[in-house]
Design an enzyme around this catalytic site. Sequence first.
Site, short mmCIF file in Angstrom:
data_model
loop_
_atom_site.label_atom_id
_atom_site.label_comp_id
_atom_site.label_asym_id
_atom_site.label_seq_id
_atom_site.Cartn_x
_atom_site.Cartn_y
_atom_site.Cartn_z
N PRO A 143 4.39 34.29 121.98
CA PRO A 143 4.46 35.66 121.48
C PRO A 143 3.21 36.48 121.77
O PRO A 143 2.10 35.96 121.76
CB PRO A 143 4.59 35.44 119.96
N ASP A 144 3.42 37.75 122.01
CA ASP A 144 2.31 38.68 122.05
C ASP A 144 1.70 38.70 120.65
O ASP A 144 2.34 38.32 119.68
CB ASP A 144 2.82 40.08 122.43
#
Length: 751
Positions: free
Chosen positions: A263-264
């Site tokens: 995930p960012d």
Amino acid sequence: MRFISFAVTAALLGLTSATNSSTSGLLKANGVTLGDWEAAYEKASAFVAGLTTDQKLALITGSSVSSSNGNFSALEFLDGDMGLQNYFFVSAFSLSSALAMTWDRDAIYAQAKAVGSEFYNKGIQVVAGPTSQPMGRTPWGGRNVEGFGPDPYLNGLATGLSTKGYVDAGVIPGGKHFLLYEQETNRTSSGGGGGGGGGGPGGANDKTLHETYLWPFYDAVKNGLGAVMCAMTKVNGTYSCENSDLLMKTLKTELGFPGLVWPDMNGQNSAEGSALGGEDYGSSSIWSTSTMKTLLSNGTLTEARLNDMTIRNLIGYYHVNLDNGLQPAMQDQDAYVDVRGNHSKLIRENGAKSMALLKNEGTLPLKKPRVMSVFGAHAGPVMGGPNAAMNVEGSGPTYQGHLATGTGSGQASVPYVITPYVALTIRAAQDATMMRWIMNDTYSSSGGSTLIQEGTDSTAVSPSYANYATNSDVCLVFINALSGEGADRTELYNEDQDTMVNTVADNCNNTVVVVNTVGPRLLDQWIEHDNVTAVLYGSILGQESGNAIVDLLYGDVNPSGRLIHTIAKNESDYNVELCYTAQCNFTEGVYIDYRYFDAKNVTPRYPFGHGLSYTTFKYSDLAIKTPSATTRAPRGNHTVGGNSDLWDVVGTVSARITNNGTLAGAEVPQLYLGFPDAADQPVRQLRGFERVELRAGQESIVTFNLRRRDISYWDVAAQQWLVASGKYQVYVGASSRDLRLTGAFSLRVKA
Ligand SMILES: *[C@@H]1O[C@H](CO)[C@@H](O)[C@H](O)[C@H]1NC(C)=O
Ligand SMILES: *[C@@H]1O[C@H](CO)[C@@H](O)[C@H](O)[C@H]1NC(C)=O
Ligand SMILES: *[C@@H]1O[C@H](CO)[C@@H](O)[C@H](O)[C@H]1NC(C)=O
Ligand SMILES: *[C@@H]1O[C@H](CO)[C@@H](O)[C@H](O)[C@H]1NC(C)=O
Ligand SMILES: *[C@@H]1O[C@H](CO)[C@@H](O)[C@H](O)[C@H]1NC(C)=O
Ligand SMILES: *[C@@H]1O[C@H](CO)[C@@H](O)[C@H](O)[C@H]1NC(C)=O
Ligand SMILES: *[C@@H]1O[C@H](CO)[C@@H](O)[C@H](O)[C@H]1NC(C)=O
Ligand SMILES: *[C@@H]1O[C@H](CO)[C@@H](O)[C@H](O)[C@H]1NC(C)=O
Ligand SMILES: *[C@@H]1O[C@H](CO)[C@@H](O)[C@H](O)[C@H]1NC(C)=O
Ligand SMILES: *[C@@H]1O[C@H](CO)[C@@H](O)[C@H](O)[C@H]1NC(C)=O
Ligand SMILES: *[C@@H]1O[C@H](CO)[C@@H](O)[C@H](O)[C@H]1NC(C)=O
Ligand SMILES: CC(=O)N[C@H]1CO[C@H](CO)[C@@H](O)[C@@H]1O
């Protein structure tokens, strides 16, 4: 590392107990032929077979693991494509949008390999890149500068070549951002998760998704992508990092992506949602070992999916041979370990290759000017130094110093910056040029003796743009536009800068403007001024920026960069604005940038693909070789990178390019295709280009290979890339609006 067994099968790991084999996204259960990933898969499976559940959980949450099977040190992830962030003794490279402006496959690959080698030598395994997207759906997008631009074909080639460069350097490419993350406004969960591709009637429909935003990820997966960063935004009402349609079905099954999804920052919102949605790695309080354990114990998370995650966490590592034990240990950020090699040369060359000469009335290249005056803060160093702490709250709209790197995730660690001021000063000293400058006229001057009489014929002037412009043989005006992570652009031109350009031009009949910008920067405020004789335009060039620009101004390098976005005459000529709702409607479909300008017949100031040279080129002898018939659907194996047939070359287009000028130079002939109506495509689309260096008088036959995917369209009902029967228009030219040669071919498709 030591392995007890390579003979572990997928069945042993429970991978075949997957629910729906066509959409489960589980490696090996999704029918994808792994090809050259097979060996890495075997190694990863063998290692995972020797792990306890706790060890698997440790691995997917970013911890190191010691097992009877060997030891695995947690992967280190770091930004980005412009070089390592926050490290001493690393290089500051051109940003991706500059690299794309070279339209040069070798340059793009060479930079990624150089960046990758710096990561490798500092002991980092995963590059948070290549950055295909944001693509630049809207010119106001704050991070467009970090990506390869709005044309899927060019973006795809650049993303694929960068992926390959990282792989060949021995590090894991981590492509981003997946997917439909096109603006900063409302990008985070706290902001409502806006900025992503909306669902419903106004959303990014399946055709748009495939033909525009997903297209470059095909290139990346095909070329060895080992990790994918899911974005912070929502797509169809579901966070990208929890969206099984995007991650399990599209990325892992359709594209056959074998690696990990991570995930960012702020991309993760729930462990259950992301574990089931397709995320494989996390290291936050949300995705903790204890939460994952609960999910396992109550049956939400299957052992099969956990094994799949763990294998995906390892497979990229084996694929780039990081298990050979040769990578140097991870270095401290300030360690005196210099990994730059000769990369400064490449940065300078690529920077020069990337700038587009938009206009030239014959006053460039410079030839030992007698009096040269330099204007604008963008010519010189910034007062606060080049390594100010990273800003993820937005920046800009301009920068009071030479803009040589980005902000947020696009900010390089700058070891030094050659400003235009420095490079011009050295040149002036060599050429016996008198060089004068004024960086900004809004300071209170001090130190001048009041006894000196100023006059129009004297060198003593009160510093103003007009006074320095007067009596100059050439006036070089430097301007920039800045934006970055956290906020979108607020303007596409700048009043103070434009006033400066106009004031200089009013008083100097040879005004040359140099622009470095994070996205489309309008020029109409002065482009038709009689005294604006030349414009050099580009993105952000890294530590050698001033050298690269001065190489072009003096003709040591002949300009060959080409625009990767359309420069409109007015802001209102662009069709896609920022949106302020929880999700954006991509109502424009595939019609972004030149596809829209062409569809609506809007005349741009400078079209996509435009760029001049100090020499001229002639186009002739168009030749088209295509079969008369092909199958409607691809018939190849389902592989890493999608159906293998998509990559087959099905035809060629060629043309003779002649340098009919008097200087050596490089031309970038571009192939555009118009499709039969049944394919429902834009007027014309880039489907080939080649940068060709030619001496004066030299000619070359340039051949563009058409792959099956280049003549395919996404058929929503069939959920396939299909080929339409009918007539295809062929255009070869120097930009999307300078089409020098035209032809056509017809195709008949069989079932
Ligand atoms: C698997 O998913 C596909 C696509 O959603 C669907 O068409 C098919 O019926 C599903 N198969 C099973 C066995 O559920
Ligand atoms: C693995 O790590 C353990 C301690 O963490 C160490 O004792 C062992 O020697 C390591 N094994 C190998 C093969 O490096
Ligand atoms: C997006 O589309 C939806 C459904 O058509 C609509 O309700 C919404 O108002 C649209 N939003 C914008 C910003 O146009
Ligand atoms: C969003 O959902 C709609 C309706 O189910 C679908 O047509 C569309 O393809 C989806 N878009 C994306 C990007 O997943
Ligand atoms: C399993 O545990 C998670 C986390 O506590 C919870 O959100 C979920 O509802 C549980 N599922 C079932 C089927 O009990
Ligand atoms: C840098 O050095 C490498 C090998 O040492 C060489 O292959 C490469 O061409 C050099 N690059 C430049 C731009 O000089
Ligand atoms: C000059 O500096 C002032 C103060 O920082 C700024 O507002 C202005 O925009 C600058 N002018 C130009 C042309 O950059
Ligand atoms: C162009 O510059 C000259 C000075 O070199 C000036 O006299 C003239 O007015 C300028 N032209 C325009 C249109 O401003
Ligand atoms: C600018 O004006 C000077 C003086 O009239 C003239 O010699 C020169 O050729 C002009 N330069 C350009 C680029 O028009
Ligand atoms: C080169 O060819 C182009 C296209 O035919 C033509 O426009 C241009 O004037 C030629 N250049 C020279 C120097 O003859
Ligand atoms: C498809 O995959 C099968 C099994 O791996 C292989 O034997 C065959 O050669 C492949 N076909 C093509 C066209 O690559
Ligand atoms: C839905 C949502 O979060 N909207 C916000 C988007 O951003 C604007 C400007 O920052 C806010 O005013 C909205 O509330």
